[in-house]
Scaffold this active site. Structure first.
Site, PDB file in Angstrom:
ATOM      1  N   ARG A   1     -93.495 -89.948 -40.949  1.00  0.00           N
ATOM      2  CA  ARG A   1     -93.946 -91.002 -41.317  1.00  0.00           C
ATOM      3  C   ARG A   1     -95.508 -91.362 -40.962  1.00  0.00           C
ATOM      4  O   ARG A   1     -95.967 -90.881 -40.231  1.00  0.00           O
ATOM      5  CB  ARG A   1     -93.238 -92.333 -40.595  1.00  0.00           C
ATOM      6  CG  ARG A   1     -91.883 -92.387 -40.983  1.00  0.00           C
ATOM      7  CD  ARG A   1     -91.227 -93.381 -40.338  1.00  0.00           C
ATOM      8  NE  ARG A   1     -91.351 -93.638 -38.841  1.00  0.00           N
ATOM      9  CZ  ARG A   1     -91.322 -94.621 -38.035  1.00  0.00           C
ATOM     10  NH1 ARG A   1     -90.989 -96.052 -38.617  1.00  0.00           N
ATOM     11  NH2 ARG A   1     -91.655 -94.625 -36.778  1.00  0.00           N
TER      12      ARG A   1
ATOM     13  N   SER B   1     -93.294 -85.198 -31.685  1.00  0.00           N
ATOM     14  CA  SER B   1     -91.986 -84.977 -30.995  1.00  0.00           C
ATOM     15  C   SER B   1     -91.502 -83.626 -30.468  1.00  0.00           C
ATOM     16  O   SER B   1     -90.129 -83.313 -31.130  1.00  0.00           O
ATOM     17  CB  SER B   1     -91.072 -86.034 -31.487  1.00  0.00           C
ATOM     18  OG  SER B   1     -91.540 -87.189 -31.687  1.00  0.00           O
TER      19      SER B   1
ATOM     20  N   ASP C   1     -92.499 -89.102 -28.934  1.00  0.00           N
ATOM     21  CA  ASP C   1     -91.855 -90.167 -29.441  1.00  0.00           C
ATOM     22  C   ASP C   1     -91.163 -91.196 -28.228  1.00  0.00           C
ATOM     23  O   ASP C   1     -91.129 -92.275 -28.560  1.00  0.00           O
ATOM     24  CB  ASP C   1     -90.762 -89.843 -30.469  1.00  0.00           C
ATOM     25  CG  ASP C   1     -89.674 -88.943 -30.081  1.00  0.00           C
ATOM     26  OD1 ASP C   1     -89.750 -88.338 -28.947  1.00  0.00           O
ATOM     27  OD2 ASP C   1     -88.802 -88.724 -30.666  1.00  0.00           O
TER      28      ASP C   1
END
Ligand code: GLC
Length: 833
Positions: A594, A655, A709
């Site tokens: 994203r 992440s 994350d």
């Protein structure tokens, strides 16, 4: 004394007479009416009044039909008050047979045909139209057993079972038994789990916590609790008990055979399930034997007692106990009251006592004795047999009503009863038999019409097309019963098109069908349970994991060899809420890639984001391809958001395990979660991103931070709640971060303050310490992954559960204490989408 054709002793022969004491054999009756019975003036009037009592009008039949339907519907809704007139017991049979059931089964029938039990050996071929004749044997149950203890009864049953098996040499191992027990019982599902072992015993529902350790053996078997005896049985210590267990115990006491009681069914269910295929689906089973009852397939969603909203389920109505004063009161005769009063269960099974084969002969006897006492029959003489309860049986009534041989049989039977019938007596005796049996057939028809109305209502059909399987001695032996029943049903349920099909093998085949299905279900369940057992973790195992994790954390912080990397993130404080500005953010490594625009202002935080895909060939291609693709996505996002030319600070949520050297410097240790782009491991990913930005000329991007994350999750929650000091992700992978005392973190300068530690717990146990939890499935998932031997702790999460497109979720922890450090942790978990 009379004997049944099969040599059985009549159930009531030994019992006391219900007539007034003082009458001597062969003596003329005084003419004094029995208490409660009427005393008309002359004999034809007396006959008329006696027989008139057994007449039931169409309106009365319709009232019974309506009242039974009401009782059924009330019982289905689970309303306990007022007590519903019928029990409506779920049988957990979910469908009629498919016709492909196969195997050899032992069937034990108890309670259908009075004081006898039957053992059958049924072979189901699984092929339509191909039937193998069952082997069967009937055993008479001695009266002292029928009225003895439960243990005596079940020992007797097991004894008969073994005698049969011995005589038919069917082997003695792994036999599967279907138990047809025709009394009202509360059943549990066929897949009920029973635990047995040295650490636990007794029953558990499926939802009960299960134990993974210890010598615990699981068994799958049904449970069926007897509500009350009916039909002349009264063995002590059985009501309220599980009859399957009582039978198992008896089988075990006898030894010799290993028999698994796989299913327990009511005779009505056996009758319905054994209905010869080819006549359309048969969804009603009607039994008129010593007792009477019906079962039918109800929509499961209408049965409050079941938590099911799909499919159908078979309900045993237990209409024998139907006892509505309003509807039944007007049709009960003085003879019905006398019969009930003298029965083993006065006040119970009132409807059954007007229909069941056990009672029809007795009703006839009471009427005949009454007429004799009033000098209308037998010249006013009675006999001890006529005055003895149970001396006239269904067989006698059926024979006396036979249209061709009946008249002759009346004479013989009455003579056997010690009477000397006159020529005119025979006709009157036949009229009495006809009155009693016609009423029974009509009442049964009214009740069946209620079932048909129920089916019609629940299926919402204008014209109901239905097949009713029928069984029981009354239907089989009585010459007119079936005809009257069918005619009356036609009258009362004219909008139903009903076919009546006699049951095969007296229901034994149907019991074998249910047993076959139950055996298959139990085998599936057993396999499922065995497969899932290694996934169930005990408290001891969880405590071990906790201890090992604490040790691994401590080692990781000290930079000693540990499967937990405990990576410093250079985030030294959680937000204080005063932060402001516009930021770009990248999120790589979660479920989706994203790009986000985050506006942090006085009024709150606004986030706009767009999901971009990363094709598998890019995720596993070259590092350059991957980072070029990422920059392309950012540029696209900037254009769409009208941000071109602006150089906003960019945070990179990355992440994957990274060794950070500062806030904007992260060395990728290794790829995880399906990424494997070449040339990236061991490199600073911020540098790789900056290089890609340079390659895409004319784009200004200012990368200021790289975070995991978990850190992003903790920080965003920390912005709203300063007590948030942990971040937990359970998504495509799993990981956690938390704020650690800086003094505990080796390799980072400084002794005071805090540092957020990215635990990288997905790799926890990669040193083999979690081996005891690893199932064969974990091993296979690991071996088939692109990084075998790594990140094994993350596989028990989303990866193993399904596809990578599952929505990920992060949990924000509002922690007031880190549970590993404080003895009494108090913490709350907040989920944020
Ligand atoms: C009795 C029993 C019932 C059985 C019926 C026919 O009514 O309670 O379970 O189905 O007799 O045998």
């Amino acid at each position: 004394m009379l004997h049944l054709p099969g040599g059985q002793t009549p159930l009531w022969n030994h019992m006391d007479s219900v007539e007034p004491a003082g009458l001597q054999p062969g003596k003329r009756a005084s003419g004094c009416p029995q208490k409660g019975l009427f005393q008309p003036s002359d004999s034809s009037e007396l006959v008329q009044e006696c027989l008139q009592q057994f007449k039931v009008t169409r309106t009365q039949l319709q009232q019974i039909q309506a009242s039974l339907l009401d009782s059924m519907e009330q019982a289905l809704t689970g309303e306990a008050s007022p007590a519903p007139g019928v029990r409506m017991l779920p049988t957990y049979v979910g469908s009629t047979p498919h016709g492909n059931e196969q195997g050899n089964f032992v069937v034990l029938e108890l309670g259908a045909s009075g004081a006898s039990l039957r053992v059958l050996w049924v072979t189901l071929t699984g092929i339509k139209g191909q039937r193998v004749e069952p082997k069967s044997q009937e055993f008479v149950i001695p009266q002292e057993v029928v009225l003895g203890t439960g243990q005596q009864l079940f020992d007797f049953a097991a004894h008969c079972l073994f005698e049969f098996l011995g005589a038919h040499s069917v082997g003695n191992q792994g036999l599967q038994l279907g138990f047809s027990f025709s009394f009202p019982c509360h059943q549990t599902g066929l897949d009920r789990v029973r635990w047995r072992g040295n650490r636990d015993s007794g029953w558990r529902g499926n939802a009960a916590p299960m134990k993974a350790f210890g010598s615990v053996t699981q068994l799958f078997c049904p449970q069926s609790t007897l509500i009350s005896w009916t039909k002349g049985f009264r063995c002590s210590g059985v009501e309220g008990q599980d009859v399957v267990q009582l039978l198992r115990d008896a089988i075990q006491r006898q030894g010799a055979y290993s028999i698994d009681v796989v299913a327990v069914v009511n005779d009505t269910v056996g009758t319905m399930m054994g209905c010869e295929p080819g006549v359309g689906s048969c969804e009603v089973g009607l039994v008129i034997d010593t007792g009477t009852n019906v079962c039918y397939m109800e929509e499961a969603r209408h049965v409050a007692m079941l938590d099911e909203d799909r499919g159908r389920t078979c309900i045993s109505v237990e209409w024998g106990s139907f006892n509505d004063d309003g509807a039944l009161g007007p049709v009960l005769t003085t003879f019905d009251h006398a019969l009930d009063h003298a029965s083993l269960n006065p006040g119970a099974q009132r409807f059954e006592k007007m229909i069941g084969g056990l009672y029809l002969g007795e009703l006839v006897r009471l009427v005949l004795a009454h007429l004799a006492q009033h000098r209308v029959l037998f010249g006013g003489y009675t006999s001890p047999a006529l005055l003895s309860q149970g001396s006239i049986l269904l067989e006698h009534v059926a024979e006396m009503e036979d249209p061709t041989t009946g008249a002759a049989r009346v004479h013989t039977i009455l003579q056997e009863l010690g009477l000397s019938p006159e020529a005119s007596d025979a006709e009157l005796v036949q009229r009495v038999c006809a009155a009693v049996c016609s009423r029974a057939a009509q009442l049964c028809a009214a009740a069946l019409a209620a079932i048909l109305s129920r089916l019609q209502r629940s299926r919402e059909q204008q014209i109901l097309q239905v097949t009713v399987a029928t069984g029981g001695q009354v239907l089989e032996r009585h010459p007119r019963f079936r005809g009257i029943l069918q005619e009356t049903v036609k009258l009362l349920a004219s909008e139903c098109n009903v076919s009546f099909i006699p049951s095969v093998d007296g229901g034994g085949r149907g019991v074998a069908m249910v047993t076959a299905v139950a055996a298959r279900l139990a085998a599936h369940r057993r396999l499922l349970e065995e497969t899932l057992a290694p996934f169930r973790l005990s408290h001891e195992q969880l405590a071990t994991v906790q201890t090992q994790m604490r040790e691994a954390m401590a080692k990781g912080l000290r930079r000693e060899a540990s499967s937990l990397r405990m990576l410093p993130t250079y985030v030294r404080a959680t937000p204080d809420g005063s932060e402001r500005g516009d930021f770009l953010a990248l999120d790589l490594g979660g479920t989706n890639f994203r790009v986000l625009l985050v506006r942090v202002a006085e009024g709150g935080v606004q986030i706009v984001n767009q999901v971009y895909s990363i094709p598998e060939c890019v995720a596993q291609g070259s590092g350059q391809q991957l980072f070029d693709h990422i920059v392309d996505c950012i540029v696209d996002f900037q254009q769409k958001q009208g941000l071109r030319g602006q150089s906003l600070p960019l945070g990179f949520t990355f992440s994957f395990p990274c060794k950070q050297l500062g806030l904007d410097q992260g060395i990728l240790l290794n790829w995880t979660k399906g990424f494997n782009a070449s040339g990236c491991e061991g490199q600073d990913v911020v540098y790789l991103l900056r290089e890609a930005i340079k390659r895409r000329q004319a784009v200004e991007l200012n990368v200021v931070a790289i975070v995991n994350d978990t850190v992003g999750t903790m920080m965003s929650c920390g912005y709203e709640d300063p007590r948030c000091e942990m971040g937990l992700i359970v998504g495509t992978g799993t990981n956690a971060c938390y704020m650690e005392e800086l003094q505990n973190v080796a390799g980072v300068a400084g002794d005071s303050g805090h540092m957020c530690i990215n635990m990288e717990w997905g790799a926890f146990g990669d040193d083999g310490s979690l081996g005891m939890l690893s199932t064969c499935f974990d091993v296979r998932v690991d071996q088939a992954s692109i990084n075998p031997g790594k990140q094994r702790a993350s596989r028990p999460s989303a990866f193993r559960l399904g596809t990578s497109s599952r929505p990920s979720f992060s949990l924000r922890l509002k922690a007031t204490a880190w549970p590993c450090d404080r003895s009494e942790p108090s913490w709350r978990i907040w989920g944020c989408p």
